[in-house]
Structure formats: structure tokens, C-alpha cells
Design a protein around this motif. Structure first.
Motif, PDB file in Angstrom:
ATOM      1  N   MET A 176      -7.268   2.365  -1.439  1.00 20.14           N
ATOM      2  CA  MET A 176      -6.006   2.768  -2.059  1.00 20.14           C
ATOM      3  C   MET A 176      -6.297   3.860  -3.077  1.00 20.14           C
ATOM      4  O   MET A 176      -7.380   3.895  -3.669  1.00 20.14           O
ATOM      5  CB  MET A 176      -5.321   1.581  -2.752  1.00 20.14           C
ATOM      6  CG  MET A 176      -4.792   0.505  -1.811  1.00 20.14           C
ATOM      7  SD  MET A 176      -3.946  -0.826  -2.704  1.00 20.14           S
ATOM      8  CE  MET A 176      -2.498   0.047  -3.283  1.00 20.14           C
TER       9      MET A 176
ATOM     10  N   LEU B  14      -4.374   3.008   4.471  1.00 21.68           N
ATOM     11  CA  LEU B  14      -4.548   2.243   3.238  1.00 21.68           C
ATOM     12  C   LEU B  14      -4.546   0.746   3.544  1.00 21.68           C
ATOM     13  O   LEU B  14      -3.848   0.272   4.437  1.00 21.68           O
ATOM     14  CB  LEU B  14      -3.432   2.586   2.250  1.00 21.68           C
ATOM     15  CG  LEU B  14      -3.262   4.085   1.903  1.00 21.68           C
ATOM     16  CD1 LEU B  14      -2.252   4.257   0.774  1.00 21.68           C
ATOM     17  CD2 LEU B  14      -4.591   4.712   1.520  1.00 21.68           C
TER      18      LEU B  14
ATOM     19  N   TYR C 122       0.818  -1.225   0.000  1.00 23.81           N
ATOM     20  CA  TYR C 122       0.000   0.000   0.000  1.00 23.81           C
ATOM     21  C   TYR C 122       0.851   1.274   0.000  1.00 23.81           C
ATOM     22  O   TYR C 122       0.384   2.338  -0.425  1.00 23.81           O
ATOM     23  CB  TYR C 122      -0.928  -0.004   1.223  1.00 23.81           C
ATOM     24  CG  TYR C 122      -1.611  -1.330   1.418  1.00 23.81           C
ATOM     25  CD1 TYR C 122      -2.513  -1.803   0.464  1.00 23.81           C
ATOM     26  CD2 TYR C 122      -1.338  -2.137   2.524  1.00 23.81           C
ATOM     27  CE1 TYR C 122      -3.134  -3.040   0.617  1.00 23.81           C
ATOM     28  CE2 TYR C 122      -1.951  -3.365   2.689  1.00 23.81           C
ATOM     29  CZ  TYR C 122      -2.852  -3.817   1.725  1.00 23.81           C
ATOM     30  OH  TYR C 122      -3.450  -5.034   1.873  1.00 23.81           O
TER      31      TYR C 122
END
Length: 751
Positions: free
Chosen positions: A589, A584, A420
């Protein structure tokens, strides 16, 4: 007997000088005759004439006359004869003229010419050594040949004392200056004239020396030292020092063979002790004064030409014990012996710091005290410690050494929470503890990288764009992690006070959407955003019936594009800043913004893109209905559809052929199928139209769902119109701030 001087012949400048002269001659001749053998005449004029009695007639027998001539100091007397005629005799026994000065006979003359036994003056000039001269004329009992005697003249002449001083006691010490009748003395620069107005001395009574070593000499050494001087040299040092003197062998002070140093001498006083006096040519050598304060007195009298003396002095203090360097350290200077006032600097090897009283430093200085002890103890050397490294947000630290050491040369490595977040800039993340106790990397120095969101790369890859998906398809959880649901409750909006829209997450705190979604719609056409308190953003929402999977955030700021036109939806773009950052994960995202040149050109015709949404058909729904399972949507599950980008001219022609004022600007593009279809209506307002970059495989937001025609959604040749995001990348960066730029642009790539 008579006599006279020249000035008696010139009483005035009248024309009867000759008659006056005759009268004076008679008077001086009569006086000289009357005085006879006892006559003595005093002459004090600066010049004059002296004649024998009865001159120019023959002089009388058995006669003796003395003329005493005196002139002022600074002059001498010059005597010479214009006529001389006396009786000749062996060694001038009978008649003669005798010239005397200062108890010595300068000359004795007789006869007419000089012979072996007698001397006549002729052209000879007689000079007195000083301002006095006596001339005596004597005749014996007979003058049968009638000798006529003599005619002499004298004059005072200036004495050049500067050239003729033979007496050292009267000569100038340095410079002599002659003038008529006298002279005076002066001294060279740095000297002063003594009260005797002849010798030169120096002012040398305020010489103070405070350094621990030095050299002292007599003035002008090795040239002769000044006369009539009393010089005082003082050496004053701190208590604890002992001064020693070392005289050079070249030692020359005026002395006396029988009396000890009566003229010139040097003495040394050290407390109650006294050394000397010293004089002569033998050097005193080395003297240990055993004192920190001494006086050197040098006396010279008014005579002598001796060269003087030179000495060096040194102060020695009480010794201190030898010191040993600490472990992993050193001391400077390293000496075999340390004495009072010596200083030692303690420093440590590379990677270590001096530790004293819990304070770390690069070095520490100690000093030898007068009592023979050191001012402080030797400190220790402590290894440099970088301490616990700073944590990276969304990152972690791994220690390269056992026991998680943070000392000199220990290593750590930063990493980000994949997939992420990624490190920016793209470096190894390796840092080493340096000698100064600072974590440092080869790439960034002491600066730290940051963990920035990865954009456009879902953990669960979206299916490839190959063919059309009829009627849309259910999205798997995590297919569109940037999809945001924006819910607005605005009682000021007329007629609908509650509505929704979509958006795309750009970073952990910014969402991109269409301006019309967040415009407060009043009865007028003013362009102002809705109140931020009325907006809620949902992220990670997949099934609207399961709200626990969603992350909701309130809003800190809403930014509508300043050029947004409510009439034609030009510049239909807006930004939302979340009040609290989101973490995230696989379902939350960001999407990428256009970055490369081919992306900034906008989507090309016939390129396939994806649009996701829940296909909510009724815009006037309560918030509860949106989040509850009873909301009227085409699907409870997030749907997506593949749509081709339509040629701009074709889209523009399509809308211009319809009734109404429709304008497809350069800030818009169209997507959809010519034959229409319900799948065209799946996108929610403000949602992202994403295209996968073929090179990086990143999903890029190229459009935002903006508006469509008046016909029923899905009608033939009715295309969806999207805001062209590539035209607004600079605007987005500006509003988010430069520090946020790489949070949504890939930090490994440059535009």
C-alpha cells in the motif's frame, strides 16, 4: 359674293397690310358673288375671318354661301361674331346664318337683337364638338333696308380629351395625359397598355400553384378587373390528389341578357373535362374537378367595370387506414382521417426508443401514399437499455434491481476494493439508467468515479509513538506496506557495481527514493541515472529469507532531481515508475505525501517518526545474497525504530563542528538521539521517515534516508540526515503528472 379668312389678310408682315387687305376683300367678294347660291368655300387654316358678301356694304338678295371649316383632330372650332346685321323675321324665315356640325344645327341667327322668336349671336361663342364646322349664309329675294350682314371670326382651340371624353370607347382606362392637339393613355404599375393604346391589361398567363390549398382571385379583386386581358391560372399537384374549387358568392363578370357570356367569362379545364363559361352575378359555387391538374382561363374585353371573382381550392388525396400507436408510444398528429401525403410521426414514451429494422431512434415518420397505403409499418417501442455498466479498475458494480436489469430506471452502485482503494471523488457511487439509455449519477452525470489507492493507512495499524524502542523492533507483516527494496546491478559503477537501497510506494506505479541510490557512479561526478534495465524493485518483502511473499517489478522510468548535488547531497530525491502496476493488498500500500499546511511546513523538532529497514551493513553485496537467507544484515526481519526530529540549528552545529565539509541545507532535516545508539542505523538509504498526522491518522512520508557523518553509526551526537520531502511535493506531482496527483493524495481532502 365674296368671303375670306383672316389669314388671307396677312400674306406677309409688310407695312402695306391695309392695301393688301382691300385687294383680298375685293377678290373674295367677287368670288362669292359669282358662285351665287351654289357657293361652298373650304377653310382649313387654324384661324380666320368670315364676312357676308359685299361686307360692310349691304349684302345681295337671293344669295346663299356655305363656309366649311376643318381643323386637325384634337381641336375644335370656336366661332364668334364682331358684327351682325340681318333682316329680322319670325323664326329667321327670311335671311339667316346657320351654324352646323356633325349633322346637327348648333345655332341659327338673324335680326339685330335677340327676341322671343329670333336670336342674334351677340357675344355668344359657338363651339363645335369636333374638328368640323359649317356656316351657311342665306338671303331671300329682297333687302330693301340694306342690312350690312356680318363679320365673324373662328379659331382652332385645343380639346382636353382627358376632361371631355364622353365616349367610353375613346376614354383612357387608367391615366389620361393631354397635349396640344391630342392625348395619350398610360397604365398603373403592374399593368400594360393594350394595342388599342387606351385600355390597360395585366400579364397573367404564368400563374402556377403547387400547394395543396390556396386562394385565387381576378386581378385587383374586389376592385374592377383589368380589361382586354387573358389570364391563365394553373394548379399542378402530384398524381393522387383531386382538386375541388369553391367560388365565393361575390361573383361579378360582365354578361349579356340574351347571349351566353359573349364579353367576359371564366372557364375551367380539368383533363378532358371543361367547366363553364361562367359570367354574370351568380357564383358557380363548388366544383369537383376529379383531377390533379387544372387550368383556369379568365377573359375580359375592352369595356366594363365589373368586380370579378374569388375562389379557394383544396386538394384531397386517397385515404389511408387509421393507424394505432405502438405500446408505450404515440402518433402525431392524431386525426380522424388520413389522406395522400399526410405524414405521421411515431415516438415513444419517456424511457423508450423507436425500434425499426434493429435500429433505435427517437422517432419514425411514415407517409400516406397515393395508392392509399402507408409507406411503412408502425414500429415498436423498446425500453431504453443502458447495457452492462463499465467496470471500474479496482472496483465492483452492484445491481439494485433483480435479475441485474440494465433498462430504464434500473440502478447500480459502484464501490472500490476496501480498504486498499477508495472512491474519488467521494460520492455514493449510485447510477441510474436514464431515458436516453445512459448511466447517470446526480453528482457526476455520465462521468465515472475512479478507485484510487488509500495512502498511509496500513491494514495492520502501527503501534503508537509513545516511547523510545531500544535497538529497534521487528515489524509485523503489513506494518510498513509502502516499504520497497531497490536492487541495482550496474557494471558501470566504480568501484561497487551492485548495491541496494530502499524507497516508499506512492501509488500503484510510482516509488519515491533518494537520488544517490539511483545515480550511476562513474569516476567523474556526472549526475545521470543508472540504466532502468539494471533496476529491480521488491514490494511486500518482510522476511528476506522468504522471497515468495515479495512482488518484484522492473522499471519503466527513473527521474533524478535536476538539482541533485553529489558534493553535499542537496536535493537528494528521485522517482521510479514501475513498468507494471502493482495490485494493492495488506502488504503493498502507498504512503501519503505531505498535504495540509502543517504537514507542508515539514516535521517539527522533537516529533517522533518511524524509519524501517533491514539494517544491511555491507553495501557491496550480490543480488543473490540480498534475497537469499545468507545475506549479512542486522536482521532478516524488517525492523523499525522511533526517532525524534532534531532542532535544525542543533544538527547544523553538530556537523559544522566536525572536520570535513558538511552542509545541512534547508532541504534537509535531522533525526536521532543525542547519546547515539545502534537503532539510529536501521534505516536503509532512500527509505521513508514517516510521521502520523494527528488529525487524519494517516502516515506521511516527511523524509528520505539520505546521509550521515563519518563516525561509526550510533556514535554520540551523530544524527541521521533526511531529505525534507515537504519541499518537493510540487516537483513530485509535476513529474508524475496531474492525472496521478490524487493517487497518492487523499481524494477526500484538499491541500
Amino acid at each position: 359674293m365674296t368671303a375670306y379668312t383672316k389669314n388671307t389678310l396677312i400674306p406677309s408682315r409688310s407695312e402695306n397690310t391695309n392695301s393688301n387687305k382691300m385687294r383680298y376683300l375685293l377678290v373674295w367678294s367677287l368670288c362669292a358673288f359669282l358662285f351665287g347660291r351654289a357657293a361652298a368655300i373650304e377653310l382649313t387654316d387654324m384661324f380666320g375671318e368670315i364676312q357676308s358678301p359685299n361686307f360692310p356694304d349691304s349684302y345681295p338678295s337671293d344669295s346663299e354661301v356655305t363656309w366649311n371649316i376643318s381643323v386637325p383632330d384634337g381641336f375644335r372650332i370656336k366661332l364668334y361674331f364682331m358684327h351682325f346685321d340681318l333682316e329680322s323675321s319670325y323664326l329667321c324665315e327670311y335671311d339667316y346664318v346657320k351654324v352646323e356640325a356633325e349633322d346637327q344645327v348648333l345655332a341659327t341667327f338673324c335680326g339685330r337683337e335677340t327676341t322671343d322668336t329670333e336670336q342674334a349671336p351677340g357675344q355668344q361663342v359657338v363651339l363645335s364638338p369636333g374638328p368640323y364646322m359649317g356656316l351657311t349664309f342665306r338671303s331671300d329675294f329682297s333687302n330693301e333696308e340694306r342690312f350690312t350682314g356680318f363679320d365673324a371670326h373662328y379659331t382652332a382651340v385645343d380639346v382636353d380629351e382627358c376632361l371631355e371624353k364622353s365616349d367610353e370607347e375613346l376614354a383612357c382606362d387608367h391615366n389620361c395625359h393631354n397635349y396640344i392637339g391630342g392625348y395619350y393613355c398610360s397604365c398603373r404599375f403592374g399593368y400594360i397598355l393594350h394595342s388599342d393604346n387606351r385600355t390597360c391589361k395585366v400579364e397573367c398567363s404564368s400563374n402556377l400553384f403547387t400547394q395543396r390549398s390556396g386562394v385565387i382571385t381576378s386581378a385587383d379583386f374586389p376592385s374592377p378587373y383589368p380589361k382586354s386581358s387573358d389570364c391563365l391560372y394553373r394548379i399542378e399537384l402530384e398524381e393522387g390528389f383531386l382538386i375541388s374549387l369553391q367560388f365565393q358568392d361575390s361573383f361579378d363578370i360582365e354578361d349579356h341578357p340574351e347571349v351566353s357570356c359573349p364579353y367576359d367569362y371564366i372557364k375551367i379545364k380539368a383533363g378532358r373535362k371543361e367547366f363553364g363559361p361562367f359570367c354574370g352575378e351568380k357564383s358557380p359555387g363548388r366544383l369537383e374537378t376529379q383531377s390533379n391538374s387544372i387550368q383556369i382561363l379568365f377573359h375580359s374585353d375592352s369595356s366594363g367595370e365589373n368586380r370579378g371573382w374569388k375562389l379557394s381550392y383544396m386538394a384531397i388525396g386517397n385515404p389511408c387506414p387509421l393507424v394505432q400507436p405502438p405500446i408505450n408510444g404515440k402518433i402525431e398528429p392524431s386525426q380522424a382521417k388520413y389522406t395522400f401525403k399526410d405524414q405521421v410521426v411515431v415516438s415513444c414514451n419517456t424511457g423508450y426508443n423507436v425500434l425499426k429494422d434493429n435500429v433505435e431512434s427517437d422517432s419514425f415518420q411514415i407517409e400516406c401514399l397515393k395508392d392509399g397505403t402507408w409507406s411503412n409499418k408502425i414500429p415498436i417501442c423498446k425500453i431504453a437499455d443502458c447495457k452492462a455498466p463499465v467496470e471500474l479498475e479496482h472496483g465492483s458494480v452492484t445491481f439494485a434491481t433483480r435479475n441485474n436489469l440494465t433498462t430504464y430506471r434500473s440502478g447500480i452502485r459502484y464501490s472500490c476494493q476496501r480498504p486498499y482503494y477508495q472512491m474519488a471523488p467521494n460520492i455514493t457511487g449510485t447510477y441510474t439508467c436514464d431515458a436516453k439509455g445512459v448511466w447517470k449519477s446526480e453528482e457526476l452525470g455520465t462521468k465515472l468515479p475512479s478507485c484510487r489507492p488509500v495512502c498511509g493507512q496500513p491494514v495492520r495499524p502501527l503501534p503508537g509513538i509513545i516511547k523510545r524502542i531500544i535497538g529497534g523492533r521487528n515489524a509485523e507483516p503489513g506494518f510498513f506496506p509502502w516499504q520497497a527494496l531497490i536492487v541495482v546491478e550496474d557494471t558501470s559503477r566504480v568501484p561497487n557495481d551492485k548495491w541496494f537501497g530502499s524507497g516508499a510506494l506512492l501509488s500503484d506505479s510510482w516509488v519515491l527514493t533518494a537520488a544517490h541510490v539511483l545515480r550511476s557512479q562513474r569516476r567523474d561526478n556526472t549526475i545521470i541515472p543508472v540504466s532502468k534495465e539494471h533496476v529491480t524493485v521488491y514490494l511486500g518483502l518482510h522476511d528476506v529469507r522468504n522471497k515468495k511473499d515479495a512482488v518484484n517489478r522492473t522499471v519503466e522510468e527513473i527521474i533524478l532531481h535536476g538539482g541533485f548535488d553529489i558534493q553535499n547531497y542537496n536535493h537528494d530525491i528521485a522517482l521510479v515508475k514501475l513498468k507494471e502496476k502493482v495490485t494493492l493488498n495488506a502488504y503493498v500500500m502507498p504512503v501519503c505525501l505531505p498535504q495540509f499546511e502543517h504537514e507542508l511546513e515539514g516535521p517539527h523538532p522533537n516529533t517522533l517518526g518511524l524509519v524501517a529497514g533491514w539494517g544491511i551493513s555491507n553495501p557491496n553485496i550480490t543480488v543473490d545474497e540480498i534475497i537469499s537467507s545468507g545475506m549479512r544484515t542486522l536482521s532478516d526481519i524488517l525492523q523499525y525504530v522511533k526517532l525524534p526530529v532534531v532542532l535544525h540549528a542543533e544538527c547544523k552545529t553538530s556537523y559544522e563542528s566536525r572536520s570535513g565539509n558538511y552542509s545541512v541545507t534547508e532541504n534537509m532535516f535531522c533525526a536521532g538521539y543525542y547519546e547515539g545508539g545502534k537503532d539510529t542505523c536501521l534505516g536503509d538509504s532512500g527509505g521513508a521517515f514517516v510521521i502520523q498526522d494527528p488529525g487524519t491518522q494517516r502516515w506521511v512520508a516527511q523524509g528520505l534516508v539520505s546521509w550521515g557523518g563519518p563516525e561509526e553509526c550510533g556514535s554520540k551526537q551523530v544524527y541521521g540526515v533526511y531529505t525534507k520531502v515537504s519541499n518537493y511535493v510540487d516537483w513530485v506531482e509535476e513529474k508524475m503528472g496531474s492525472s496521478h496527483r490524487w493517487k497518492f493524495l487523499d481524494p477526500e481532502l484538499k491541500r
